[in-house]
Every structure is written in structure tokens, then in C-alpha cells.
Design an enzyme around this catalytic site. Structure first.
Site, short mmCIF file in Angstrom:
data_model
loop_
_atom_site.label_atom_id
_atom_site.label_comp_id
_atom_site.label_asym_id
_atom_site.label_seq_id
_atom_site.Cartn_x
_atom_site.Cartn_y
_atom_site.Cartn_z
N HIS A 154 0.83 -1.21 0.00
CA HIS A 154 0.00 0.00 0.00
C HIS A 154 0.86 1.27 0.00
O HIS A 154 0.44 2.30 0.50
CB HIS A 154 -0.95 0.05 1.21
CG HIS A 154 -1.69 -1.22 1.45
ND1 HIS A 154 -2.92 -1.48 0.90
CD2 HIS A 154 -1.36 -2.35 2.15
CE1 HIS A 154 -3.32 -2.69 1.26
NE2 HIS A 154 -2.38 -3.24 2.02
N SER A 275 15.00 21.52 -16.51
CA SER A 275 13.85 22.37 -16.76
C SER A 275 14.31 23.66 -17.42
O SER A 275 15.40 24.16 -17.13
CB SER A 275 13.17 22.69 -15.42
OG SER A 275 12.43 23.88 -15.51
N LYS A 281 16.10 21.91 -11.25
CA LYS A 281 15.40 20.67 -11.56
C LYS A 281 16.26 19.64 -12.28
O LYS A 281 17.07 19.96 -13.14
CB LYS A 281 14.17 20.95 -12.44
CG LYS A 281 13.01 21.59 -11.73
CD LYS A 281 12.41 20.74 -10.62
CE LYS A 281 11.63 19.57 -11.14
NZ LYS A 281 10.38 19.99 -11.80
N ASN A 283 14.99 16.02 -13.90
CA ASN A 283 13.75 15.25 -14.04
C ASN A 283 14.01 13.83 -14.57
O ASN A 283 14.87 13.63 -15.42
CB ASN A 283 12.79 15.97 -15.00
CG ASN A 283 12.35 17.31 -14.43
OD1 ASN A 283 12.23 17.47 -13.22
ND2 ASN A 283 12.14 18.27 -15.31
N GLU A 288 9.72 8.38 -17.03
CA GLU A 288 8.37 8.86 -17.32
C GLU A 288 7.95 8.49 -18.74
O GLU A 288 6.80 8.12 -19.00
CB GLU A 288 8.30 10.38 -17.16
CG GLU A 288 8.36 10.81 -15.71
CD GLU A 288 8.57 12.31 -15.58
OE1 GLU A 288 7.77 13.09 -16.11
OE2 GLU A 288 9.58 12.70 -14.97
#
Ligand code: ARG
Length: 438
Positions: A154, A275, A281, A283, A288
Site C-alpha cells: 500500500h 527544466s 530541476k 527530471n 516517465e
């Protein structure tokens, strides 16, 4: 350019020609198409349907087309209806009238079926090669990081595991992916060439000969099925979808783990992006994109299942839609396997942080309950006692092992000094996961 036209009074509209043409994508099948034609011609000669000289001259022509395409001397372009037309028209240009005999006892229906089966078999092996590479990377990463980390259910800290055990879960998923693909290859390994349009042929052809020549186990049993079966494409798309689901789950974990909230891993600069506005940043775009691209592979599977569901036997042009879906999914799954390998082979695991998270998560609570069970308490009662201790620790912001024996005794008289040894994280790992680690 077309291979038909005798029965038409008017020519096809340009709109229809463009709509119908598949050359822009089925050109990828050029080598399988030529390979299939070569096997067919050899069989026609062997069965005396073509003379030896005719067979040899067609074979030479096909060979020269293949080498010219591969050397970049012959570009697959122009207004040909499909790759089959392209090869046949080029053959006739090169070898003359005899080239017109190539299509004896054959239809484009069995021709495309054999081309695509060959292509799918080849692609399946390419995917397996890349699965194995990723498995090696995962194994290495695990072996170099046999360190403690929290295991989750969970997405809540549950019990202590090792990074190695966690990442090896993906190794095992990939092992099943490989087995599924090999199984699909085994099932698709039958030769549809010789089914012709749908009803076979009255020529005395030898389908076993072409099967052997092309590396298939045997000829298909049923002509109508042979030309209209696309199960093998669907099986691979389904296998690719499951691979992507696995890669997507792993990507999701890498995205979470690389966030400051978890801070368990560092994805290498080589597989990260920045970014345009926020200078700080970094990423996890590679992960993704893998997660995102999973959608298009599922889409291809659903698209082809839907295309196939209403098609009466035997061949129908709807089936031409199989190729773009497959080519796109194949490219996607191959690039995702490669990028995942690159990302994992450069990944750094922050062992201090994973250990800190272990300490903060009551990950030895189950073992603490087991301790009381060993001392004679029923598990359900032990579960309640430890639950109360966890609440007590949460209020005082400490771990179970930080509570003194005297305090523990207030919850149960069964506690004594040996509890610390029993609930020590390394010891619980040694008694559990590490004992049956694969
Ligand atoms: N481009 C077609 C396909 O991919 C080849 C088979 C054409 N057959 C036909 N009867 N028109 O399915």
C-alpha cells in the site's frame, strides 16, 4: 503501380490509391518478402512447375534486388501498391518476361502471411536479446547493492527487505516475459506459403519444402486459417504489453525513489533532463517516457484485437492494419528495454537513506510479534501488544528497538533482553529473505 487491372474499365482514383497503398510501411518487410519468393521459386523449379533455367534467372534477379536495396542502390519508393508489387515489378524489369512467372501458385495473401510471420519471428528474438541484456544489468545492480531498504505494501513501509531482493523481482518478471515470447514463437512456427488466396492450388506444390527452406517447423494445416490468422501478431503485442507493464511499474518506482521525498536513488545525468525555467530541476524523463509509452503498446493490442474481431474468413484488407501497430510497438518495446538498461546500469543507490527509512518505519514490528509468539503468546494477541507499542513509539518519536526492556515489560511480561537481537534488522533479513534469496 499494381499487379492487377485486366478486369477494370477505369483506373483507380488517386485518393483510393493513396488510401490503399501500404508501401510506406510494409517496405520493412523487403528482406522477408524476397526470402519468401526465393523459397517459392526454388520449390516451383523442384516440382517442375518452372524449368531449372527459369528458376535460376528469377533467383538471380531477386538476389540482385536484395543486394541493391541493402547497398542503398535501390530505394524502396514510388507509387507501388505494396512491397510485393515493388519487388515483382523490379524483378520483371531486371529479368524480363520470365519474372512474370514468379507469382505462379501464390497469392499476395499467403505471401504477406509468410513475410509477416518471418518478420515476427525475427523480431521476437531481437526482443528476447534485449530482455536478457536488461536481466544482466538488473542482476549486477542487485549483487552490488545487497543492502537494506524498506519493503512496501500500500506504499506504506511494511517489512525490511534488501534492494537486491526488490530489484530481482523485476528479473523474474522478465524471465516470464521471455518464456511467453518463446512460447509464441513456438506456436507461430508454421508455414502459410502455399495456402495461396484461400483454397490452395491445383499445382502440385511442396509446402513442406518451403517450410524447411524458410525455417518453419511445418506447413499450416488449414488454408483459410493460414492466410487469415494474425494470432501470432496479437500474441506478441500482448507479450509486449506485459513487458511494458513491468517496465512501467519499475519506472514508477524509479520516479518515486528519485524524488526528494524518498531520496533512495540517483538517476544518472545521462538519463535525466532539466527544466527550462527552474534551474535546480533534474527530471526522470526516461522513466516517465517508458511509463507513458506503455499506453501506445496497449493501444496497438486493443486496435488489432478490434480490427480482427469482425472479419469473416479468409483474407480481408482490414488485416493490412496489423503492420503499423506491430512495427510501432516493436520499436517502442525495444527502445524502452534499451533505455531501462542504460538507466539501471548507471543508477546509484543511496544506502544511508534506505537504511534511515528502515529505521523510521517500524519494519521489525512483525518480527517483534513473532518474538512474543516464540515466547508462547498467540499471534493475534502479540499483534495487539506490538500495535500498542508502535503507538507508544510514535508518540515518543522512537523505534521499537529504542524502548528499554523495563518499558516493554509494561506491555507484556514476556519481553526480556534477547528481544533486541531478535528484532535486529540484519538478523531478521538473515532469518528470512536472505535465506531464500534468488
Ligand atoms: N498489403 C496487403 C496486406 O498487408 C498485402 C496483401 C494484399 N492482398 C490482397 N488480396 N489485396 O495485407
Amino acid at each position: 503501380m499494381k499487379l492487377w487491372g485486366g478486369r477494370f474499365k477505369k483506373s483507380e482514383s488517386k485518393l483510393m490509391e493513396d488510401f490503399n497503398s501500404s508501401l510506406s510501411f510494409d517496405k520493412l518487410l523487403y528482406s522477408e518478402d524476397i526470402e519468401g519468393s526465393m523459397a517459392h521459386v526454388k520449390m516451383l523449379s523442384k516440382c517442375n512447375i518452372l524449368s531449372k533455367e527459369e528458376g535460376e534467372s528469377i533467383l538471380k534477379g531477386l538476389q540482385s534486388i536484395l543486394s541493391d536495396i541493402e547497398d542503398g542502390k535501390l530505394k524502396i519508393e514510388g507509387d507501388y501498391e505494396d512491397i510485393h508489387t515493388f519487388v515483382e515489378v523490379n524483378l520483371i524489369e531486371r529479368v524480363g518476361q520470365v519474372g512474370k512467372k514468379l507469382h505462379t501458385a501464390r497469392s499476395r495473401n499467403d505471401q504477406v502471411a509468410v513475410d509477416f510471420r518471418l518478420y515476427c519471428k525475427k523480431s521476437a528474438l531481437e526482443v528476447i536479446k534485449n530482455i536478457e541484456k536488461l536481466q544482466d544489468v538488473i542482476k549486477n545492480l542487485g549483487e552490488n547493492n545487497n543492502i537494506m531498504m524498506p519493503g512496501y505494501t500500500h506504499l506504506q513501509r511494511a517489512q525490511v527487505v534488501t534492494f537486491k531482493h526488490h530489484i530481482m523481482a523485476y528479473y523474474n518478471m522478465l524471465k516470464r516475459d521471455k518464456a511467453r515470447i518463446l512460447n509464441a514463437v513456438e506456436i507461430m512456427d508454421e508455414n502459410p506459403l502455399g495456402c495461396c488466396a484461400l483454397a490452395g492450388t491445383t499445382y502440385n506444390i511442396d509446402r513442406s519444402f518451403t517450410a524447411k527452406e524458410l525455417g518453419f517447423k511445418k506447413p499450416v494445416d488449414n488454408f483459410l486459417d493460414g492466410v487469415s490468422d494474425r494470432d501470432y501478431v496479437l500474441e506478441l503485442l500482448s507479450n509486449f504489453s506485459i513487458i511494458m507493464m513491468h517496465l512501467s511499474r519499475l519506472s514508477e518506482e524509479l520516479i518515486l525513489w528519485s524524488s526528494k521525498e524518498f531520496d533512495f536513488v540517483q538517476i544518472d545525468d545521462e538519463f535525466s533532463t532539466g527544466s527550462s525555467i527552474m534551474p535546480q530541476k533534474k527530471n526522470p524523463d526516461a522513466a516517465e517516457l517508458i511509463r507513458g509509452k506503455t499506453g501506445r503498446v496497449y493501444g496497438s493490442l486493443m486496435s488489432l484485437l478490434t480490427t480482427m474481431k469482425g472479419i469473416p474468413l479468409a483474407y480481408n484488407k482490414d488485416m493490412q492494419e496489423d503492420k503499423e501497430q506491430f512495427f510501432n510497438s516493436l520499436d517502442t518495446v525495444l527502445s524502452c528495454l534499451k533505455v531501462m538498461s542504460g538507466m539501471l546500469s548507471t543508477l546509484k543507490i543511496k544506502k544511508d537513506n534506505t537504511f534511515k527509512a528502515v529505521k523510521r518505519g517500524f519494519l521489525n514490528a512483525t518480527e517483534a510479534a513473532d518474538y512474543l509468539v516464540n515466547k508462547g503468546m498467540a499471534f493475534r494477541d502479540a499483534h495487539k501488544v506490538i500495535g500498542e507499542i508502535v503507538l507508544y513509539c510514535e508518540e515518543g518519536d522512537k523505534a521499537i528497538e529504542d524502548v528499554s526492556v523495563d518499558e516493554l515489560k509494561k506491555f507484556s511480561s514476556l519481553f526480556s533482553d534477547d528481544v533486541y537481537e531478535f528484532i535486529n534488522y540484519e538478523n531478521t533479513l538473515n532469518r528470512g529473505i536472505k535465506k531464500n534469496l534468488r
